[in-house]
Design an enzyme around this catalytic site. Structure first.
Site, PDB file in Angstrom:
ATOM      1  N   GLU A 212       0.741  -1.154  -0.041  1.00  0.00           N
ATOM      2  CA  GLU A 212      -0.056   0.028   0.023  1.00  0.00           C
ATOM      3  C   GLU A 212       0.862   1.254   0.011  1.00  0.00           C
ATOM      4  OE1 GLU A 212      -3.453   0.322  -0.196  1.00  0.00           O
ATOM      5  OE2 GLU A 212      -3.538  -1.793  -0.272  1.00  0.00           O
ATOM      6  N   SER A 488     -47.470 -30.833  37.400  1.00  0.00           N
ATOM      7  CA  SER A 488     -46.751 -31.434  38.580  1.00  0.00           C
ATOM      8  C   SER A 488     -45.732 -30.954  39.002  1.00  0.00           C
ATOM      9  CB  SER A 488     -46.991 -32.938  38.150  1.00  0.00           C
ATOM     10  OG  SER A 488     -48.123 -33.407  38.059  1.00  0.00           O
TER      11      SER A 488
END
Length: 787
Positions: A212, A488
């Site tokens: 770059e 239950s």
């Protein structure tokens, strides 16, 4: 002769006429301009230098303005870093309920590499009973954890030992790094993981400079030669094929400017680059660039910076990337969409190989290293494994808890780290179980839905949560938001209340199984029935419990008092109103899977109530823990009587309503309880092994009939969960105050072990007083001497 002057004489005698003054010749235009030149030049020069001065002042003022903008960004908060949300940190210690296979799965999830012999951080090797692990360094809520190599040994019950390889020292506890689950984005939609320059791999930085900006360390923010070279190349090509921007210019554009292509923007970019280069060190500029650069798109999230890109593409920390993987990250900068490796793998690999070649030509790689790197595959993470987890149900609870404990503004802070209780392996197993089971059950009823909560028995943290049959669905969270009769599932608390009265009840006590008619709160009569509509006169308490018999339970509950049962449930962690009517004894209490998980966590934890939580620690941007309150623990159910309830729940799985579960895992001790509401509208299951407590609901959003019992609906989900995540057998360790008891089968009278017709069950020591001689009459001679 006349006297007359001759002309000559006249001329001589006549007075001389005065000559007129010579006229100045008229100035021509040319000569006029020449003569006026110095005056106009001075004026023009005066105008020019004044304009120049103004321009300098304007540029200087604009430069000062830009400098202030840059300084605020660089010297303040460069980015709003999303809140990082982590899973629990797996703790390994002698006796830890973690199997060899579970640790292997955890290491795979964390991205550790299995090798023959670990040579660096992030690697491990494994035999049947040992794992040699080289752990990564990481930030733990209790402080920084350094890299460490250990040998972990296992047996069938879990971890036996954890020893440091360097000196064979046994460690009391050893933590694995937590899984990064997600980052909560509240700002601009940008996602990143900050990585300091000194933590970035050497070859990655070198490759970036080569590709770059080769003169990065020489120029002053702008490289005129690069701009000129790029212009010539582009003119020659007739299109833009090369850029002349330096890394500093790219950073200026990314940080402060738009992507608009205009001369004005380029000039501003250049000015800012010069200012940035003047003010800051090259390494600081490089660090900002490497954490800002756009690296791809993860659906709606922009992936910024090398740290997150490493996780996004490879699923592992940037420090552990190979040279080839580092080269790929540099390669993709040019065009993350164009070089998308999942869509265009050949294109991406060609670009990566170009970067590798540049490294070789620069002498950073030798030929052999280049060849090995270029021949390696891209090594991408699986495309279907996201870098952020879809956990809508769990994250909704996390956000709610954060707001309650730390305030609504917490997630707006930059850089916070949230450590949660989520167990990624339990979550994955739960999601698979839900999808598999609901798909099967849905063949008969597509409207079936599910809510599921798993807790960690040891930490009282929420280990997993599913709020919909499609686990990734972000909407109504049935794990938390439903309120349905629990059936239950309330019975263990009825029996816990009774068994705490050891002088009256034990597991062998006979209970009435006879018709009973009661009045409810509205004055209406209620006659409970057993599921099979049969009455047996009387049954042992343990039988009534494991067969989930209704009538004996109601008779027991009425004998001990409905309000006492409500108190037990409240102490165990039920935080909503409990209707104190007889029907409550059979589960006419509305709750959610999270509420059920809370009270069954209390039973699993030896009767100790601890408020379930989803967040353990929050660190601020400086890695300091934030203070927060937490509810105090309490002993809700005495440990001894709680042990009897746990034992009864293991019998439910062994030979009661959940025996199908027991048959599936014949050599594993599990505790469970099934539940079904009236007309089979709600199917429930709650249970636990040595590690996790589970609470599961299956039903319909419209409260319609499902035709499912607790054992055929919710328990099927739990069974699938254990198939996906092998259970650890429950350790029924002796509890103070509990002894082995022997009771007459029919009467429940305490007897000695060698008496006929006795059943063996645990009992409270203080109330277990077996009768002498099995209750037979004493011989006459013993009576004579007083027994």
């Amino acid at each position: 002769m006349t006297d007359k002057a001759t002309p000559k004489a006249a001329a001589k005698k006549a007075p001389a006429k005065k000559k007129p003054a010579a006229r100045k010749p008229r100035a021509t235009k040319k000569s006029s301009a020449k003569k006026a030149g110095p005056g106009w030049g001075r004026k023009l020069w005066s105008i020019c230098w004044k304009l120049g001065l103004i321009l300098v002042v304007v540029i200087a003022s604009y430069g000062i303005y830009l400098d202030q903008i840059i300084a605020r960004k660089f010297e303040g908060q460069k980015w709003h870093l999303p809140a990082q949300v982590f899973s629990r940190s797996m703790a390994l210690y002698p006796g830890a309920a973690v199997s060899h296979g579970q640790l292997m799965a955890e290491l795979k999830l964390l991205g550790y590499r299995k090798v023959a012999n670990p040579r660096q951080v992030g690697e491990f090797s494994a035999s049947k009973t040992k794992i040699d692990l080289w752990r990564r360094p990481f930030l733990h809520p209790q402080g920084d954890q350094v890299e460490q190599r250990v040998m972990i040994t296992f047996d069938s019950n879990g971890v036996v030992s954890v020893a440091r390889n360097s000196d064979k020292r046994q460690l009391a506890v050893f933590h694995l790094e937590p899984v990064l689950l997600d980052r909560i984005i509240t700002g601009d939609g940008e996602d990143r993981l900050f990585v300091a320059t000194d933590k970035l791999p050497k070859h990655l930085v070198e490759a970036l400079i080569l590709v770059e900006d080769r003169s990065f360390y020489e120029h002053h923010g702008v490289n005129p030669f690069a701009i000129l070279r790029a212009a010539m190349v582009n003119i020659s090509a007739g299109r833009t094929v090369q850029g002349g921007s330096t890394l500093t210019q790219q950073l200026a554009k990314n940080f402060f400017l738009s992507s608009e292509r205009s001369l004005t923007r380029k000039i501003r970019e250049a000015l800012m680059a010069i200012i940035i280069d003047f003010r800051y060190e090259k390494n600081e500029i490089l660090e900002a660039y490497l954490n800002e650069v756009y690296m791809g798109q993860d659906k709606a999230r922009g992936v910024h910076g090398m740290g997150l890109a490493s996780q996004f593409y490879f699923g592992r920390p940037i420090a552990e990337l190979t040279v080839a993987q580092q080269a790929f990250l540099v390669a993709v900068i040019k065009g993350p969409s164009y070089y998308n490796p999942w869509r265009y793998p050949e294109r991406a690999q060609d670009r990566r190989d170009l970067v590798l070649r540049l490294l070789m030509e620069a002498g950073e790689l030798n030929n052999a290293q280049y060849q090995a790197a270029a021949e390696s595959p891209l090594g991408l993470r699986k495309a279907n494994r996201s870098v952020h987890q879809k956990l809508p149900a769990f994250f909704s609870v996390v956000k709610h808890e954060l707001a309650n404990r730390y305030g609504d503004a917490l997630l707006q802070q930059s850089g916070i780290k949230v450590y949660t209780t989520l167990d990624p392996m339990a979550q994955e197993a739960a999601e698979k179980a839900v999808e598999q089971t609901l798909k099967q059950l849905g063949k008969n009823d597509e409207s079936l839905q599910v809510g599921m909560v798993l807790t960690d028995k040891y930490s009282a943290g929420i280990a997993a949560m599913v709020g919909d049959k499609v686990p990734s669905y972000k909407g109504f969270n049935r794990a938390v938001e439903i309120r349905r009769p629990i059936g239950s599932l309330i019975k263990p608390f009825v029996y816990a209340t009774a068994l705490n009265q050891g002088d009256k009840y034990n597991l062998a006590s006979p209970l009435k199984d006879q018709p009973i008619t009661l009045k409810n709160g509205q004055g209406k009569t209620w006659s409970p029935q057993n599921v099979d509509k049969q009455f047996r006169g009387q049954v042992p308490l343990l039988t009534a419990f494991k067969k989930s018999m209704n009538v004996p339970t109601v008779n027991l509950g009425m004998a001990i008092g409905v309000s006492d049962v409500a108190t037990t449930l409240d102490k165990a962690g039920w935080r909503e109103k409990i209707p104190e009517y007889p029907s409550m004894l059979l589960g006419a209490v509305n709750g959610s899977p999270l509420m059920v998980a809370q009270v069954f966590q209390t039973i699993a934890d030896d009767g100790r109530y601890r408020h379930l939580n989803s967040v353990t620690t929050v660190l601020n941007a400086q890695n300091q823990p934030l203070a927060a309150s937490r509810p105090q623990a309490s002993q809700a159910i005495p440990a001894a009587s709680n042990f009897l309830v746990k034992y009864a729940m293991t019998q439910v799985v062994e030979s009661g309503t959940a025996k199908r579960l027991g048959n599936n895992f014949p050599y594993v001790t599990l505790a469970g309880k099934t539940g079904t509401s009236n007309d089979s509208r709600d199917s429930w299951f709650a249970g636990f092994d040595e590690r996790n407590v589970a609470a599961i609901w299956v039903g319909r959003d419209d409260n319609g009939k499902t035709g499912l019992y607790g054992s055929s609906g919710a328990m099927a989900v739990y069974q699938a969960f254990l198939n996906n995540r092998a259970p650890l057998s429950l350790r029924m360790a002796p509890v103070d105050g509990v002894v082995q008891g022997y009771f007459e089968r029919n009467s429940g009278v305490a007897k000695q072990a060698d008496c006929d017709g006795v059943v063996k069950v645990p009992a409270l020591r203080e109330s277990y007083q077996p009768v002498a001689n099995c209750g037979e009459p004493l011989p006459w001679w013993k009576k004579m001497i007083g027994g």
